[in-house]
Structure formats: C-alpha cells, structure tokens
Write a protein that holds these residues in place. Structure first.
Motif, short mmCIF file in Angstrom:
data_model
loop_
_atom_site.label_atom_id
_atom_site.label_comp_id
_atom_site.label_asym_id
_atom_site.label_seq_id
_atom_site.Cartn_x
_atom_site.Cartn_y
_atom_site.Cartn_z
N MET A 1 5.52 -3.05 -8.67
CA MET A 1 5.24 -2.42 -7.38
C MET A 1 6.55 -1.99 -6.72
O MET A 1 7.46 -2.80 -6.57
CB MET A 1 4.51 -3.40 -6.46
CG MET A 1 4.06 -2.79 -5.14
SD MET A 1 3.40 -4.05 -4.01
CE MET A 1 4.90 -4.83 -3.48
N LYS A 5 5.78 0.67 -1.17
CA LYS A 5 4.32 0.62 -1.13
C LYS A 5 3.84 -0.42 -0.12
O LYS A 5 4.31 -1.56 -0.12
CB LYS A 5 3.76 0.24 -2.50
CG LYS A 5 3.73 1.36 -3.52
CD LYS A 5 3.04 0.85 -4.77
CE LYS A 5 3.02 1.87 -5.87
NZ LYS A 5 2.37 1.32 -7.08
N TYR A 7 1.26 -3.25 1.11
CA TYR A 7 0.64 -4.25 0.23
C TYR A 7 -0.28 -5.16 1.03
O TYR A 7 0.08 -5.63 2.11
CB TYR A 7 1.74 -5.09 -0.44
CG TYR A 7 1.20 -6.10 -1.43
CD1 TYR A 7 0.80 -5.70 -2.70
CD2 TYR A 7 1.09 -7.45 -1.08
CE1 TYR A 7 0.30 -6.63 -3.62
CE2 TYR A 7 0.59 -8.37 -1.98
CZ TYR A 7 0.21 -7.96 -3.25
OH TYR A 7 -0.30 -8.86 -4.14
N GLU A 12 -5.64 -7.46 -3.38
CA GLU A 12 -5.37 -7.95 -4.73
C GLU A 12 -6.35 -9.06 -5.11
O GLU A 12 -6.81 -9.15 -6.25
CB GLU A 12 -3.93 -8.45 -4.84
CG GLU A 12 -2.90 -7.35 -4.85
CD GLU A 12 -3.12 -6.34 -5.95
OE1 GLU A 12 -3.11 -6.74 -7.14
OE2 GLU A 12 -3.33 -5.15 -5.65
N THR A 39 -4.21 0.39 2.46
CA THR A 39 -3.03 0.51 1.60
C THR A 39 -3.26 1.42 0.40
O THR A 39 -2.31 1.94 -0.16
CB THR A 39 -2.61 -0.87 1.07
OG1 THR A 39 -3.66 -1.39 0.25
CG2 THR A 39 -2.30 -1.82 2.22
N GLN A 41 -4.78 0.22 -2.40
CA GLN A 41 -4.90 -0.63 -3.58
C GLN A 41 -6.31 -0.61 -4.16
O GLN A 41 -6.49 -0.52 -5.38
CB GLN A 41 -4.48 -2.07 -3.25
CG GLN A 41 -2.99 -2.23 -3.02
CD GLN A 41 -2.67 -3.50 -2.24
OE1 GLN A 41 -2.46 -3.45 -1.03
NE2 GLN A 41 -2.61 -4.62 -2.92
N VAL A 44 -7.06 2.91 -5.89
CA VAL A 44 -6.45 3.06 -7.21
C VAL A 44 -7.17 2.20 -8.24
O VAL A 44 -7.47 2.66 -9.36
CB VAL A 44 -4.95 2.70 -7.14
CG1 VAL A 44 -4.35 2.56 -8.54
CG2 VAL A 44 -4.19 3.76 -6.34
N CYS A 67 -1.94 5.14 2.47
CA CYS A 67 -2.31 4.91 1.06
C CYS A 67 -1.57 5.83 0.09
O CYS A 67 -1.65 5.63 -1.13
CB CYS A 67 -3.81 5.09 0.87
SG CYS A 67 -4.41 6.75 1.26
N TRP A 70 0.57 4.46 -3.06
CA TRP A 70 -0.22 3.92 -4.17
C TRP A 70 -0.91 5.04 -4.94
O TRP A 70 -0.92 5.02 -6.18
CB TRP A 70 -1.27 2.94 -3.63
CG TRP A 70 -0.75 1.56 -3.39
CD1 TRP A 70 -0.22 1.08 -2.22
CD2 TRP A 70 -0.68 0.50 -4.33
NE1 TRP A 70 0.16 -0.22 -2.38
CE2 TRP A 70 -0.11 -0.62 -3.67
CE3 TRP A 70 -1.05 0.37 -5.66
CZ2 TRP A 70 0.11 -1.83 -4.30
CZ3 TRP A 70 -0.84 -0.86 -6.29
CH2 TRP A 70 -0.26 -1.94 -5.61
N ASP A 73 1.66 7.18 -6.95
CA ASP A 73 2.21 6.44 -8.09
C ASP A 73 1.19 6.23 -9.21
O ASP A 73 1.57 6.03 -10.36
CB ASP A 73 2.73 5.07 -7.64
CG ASP A 73 4.15 5.14 -7.10
OD1 ASP A 73 4.67 6.27 -6.93
OD2 ASP A 73 4.74 4.08 -6.84
N SER A 74 -0.08 6.29 -8.87
CA SER A 74 -1.12 5.98 -9.86
C SER A 74 -1.21 7.06 -10.94
O SER A 74 -1.58 6.75 -12.08
CB SER A 74 -2.48 5.84 -9.18
OG SER A 74 -3.01 7.11 -8.81
#
Length: 199
Positions: A1, A5, A7, A12, A39, A41, A44, A67, A70, A73-74
């Motif tokens: 990570m 980003k 978090y 999670e 975020t 997360q 994604v 967001c 994330w 980057d995905s």
C-alpha cells in the motif's frame, strides 16, 4: 500500500465476508452503484472479484475523490470514475444501474438523509434489483450488543443527527419506496447485511 492511500481497517476486516454476500446477490452482469465509497478499498476488492460487474463509486460531494488513489492504483477497467452524490438531490445524475451497495452509511447520515437514500435507490432500481446495506442496526429499539450501544453514544456526541437505525423504521421507509427486505444476514463485529429488493 502506497503512503498516499487513505486506509480503513474496518474495510480490510469486513471486505471478504461482505463479498461473499454480494457474490450471491449480484449474479448477473450490470452496474452497481456504491453509496459512500469512502477510501475505495471496498470498491477495488469487489470489482476485482466480481469481474462481471461494473462498479460505480460515489460519495458526498466533499468526499467523493478520497477513493481515487485506490481506484487508480488498481488498474481495473470495471470501476467507473467516482461521482459526487448528495442523496438529497432530486436528480442523482447517474448512469443506468442494476444494483446498489452501501456500507456504514445509515448511522452516519441524518435520518432525513437515510430516507432520501431509500427514495433515490428505489427511483433508480428496476423491479427485482437489489440494494445491499451493511452496518449495525437495532431491533425493536434495542441494541444488539454493548459495543453497539457505546458506538451509538459516540456517534451522538459527534453529531446528534447520527445514530444506529432501527430495522423497523427502515422497513417502514422501504415500504413507502417499494423496497422489501428479502434477507438479513448476521455478520462479524455485530453488523448485518440487509438485502432489499425492488418490487
């Protein structure tokens, strides 16, 4: 990570158990609107594991770009650009959608916002399409755990308009908007997944 980003540990912790429920609900190809993407997360994780879906992130106009790190980057091509969404707007300016998901929003929103969310969701879903709502909820005015009661007290200290919602109140609002509670799943950490279906 990467360090830039945002978090959320809660995301999670709960993303996999929520995915299991979404996999069973959103079985057909289509676009799912996420209200309150935060975020990113969840967006994604779900888009990666549900490749037959196009994920449409959205959040409050003050927060909807949170967001982006994330999502960018995905590298996933089935996540749309996030939308600024005020649930109280009469026109949500959405692309066609086939389902809605929202996590940990109903207790953060005011009750008027919650009602507006249900109105908007109903207006954008077709018959048989689903609205999946995750979070803590009360039953018959009672908290399901001491930790939820403490959490509710904390929310009220932050803003008196916030608070854990009662399932009976949600059912009443849903009924007014042609949504019926199809399933209510117990989840870890005293949370639930509520599956509403558009009549």
């Amino acid at each position: 990570m990467s360090e830039n980003k945002p978090y959320s540990q809660a995301c999670e912790n709960n993303k996999q158990v929520i995915l299991e429920k979404l996999t069973a609900v959103f079985t057909s190809p289509g676009t799912v609107l996420e209200i309150g993407t935060g975020t990113g997360q969840h967006a994604v994780h779900f888009a990666r594991h549900l490749p037959h879906l196009t994920w449409q992130p959205s959040d409050h106009p003050d927060n909807y770009q949170l967001c982006l790190p994330w999502i960018e980057d995905s590298g996933l091509d089935n996540i749309n650009t996030p939308l600024a969404l005020d649930v109280n707007q009469s026109n949500w300016n959405l692309p066609p959608i086939n389902g809605v998901f929202s996590a940990n929003t109903a207790h953060i929103m005011s009750w008027e916002d919650v009602k507006a969310m249900f109105r908007g969701v109903s207006a954008h879903l077709q018959q048989g399409e689903a609205f999946c709502l995750y979070g803590p909820f009360n039953y018959n005015g009672q908290f399901t755990s001491a930790s939820n009661q403490q959490f509710n007290r904390y929310l009220k200290q932050q803003n008196p308009a916030m608070g854990i919602r009662d399932i009976e109140d949600l059912k009443e609002v849903a009924d007014q908007n042609e949504l019926v509670l199809e399933a209510d799943f117990e989840m870890p950490a005293n949370n639930r997944v509520l599956i509403w279906r558009r009549l």
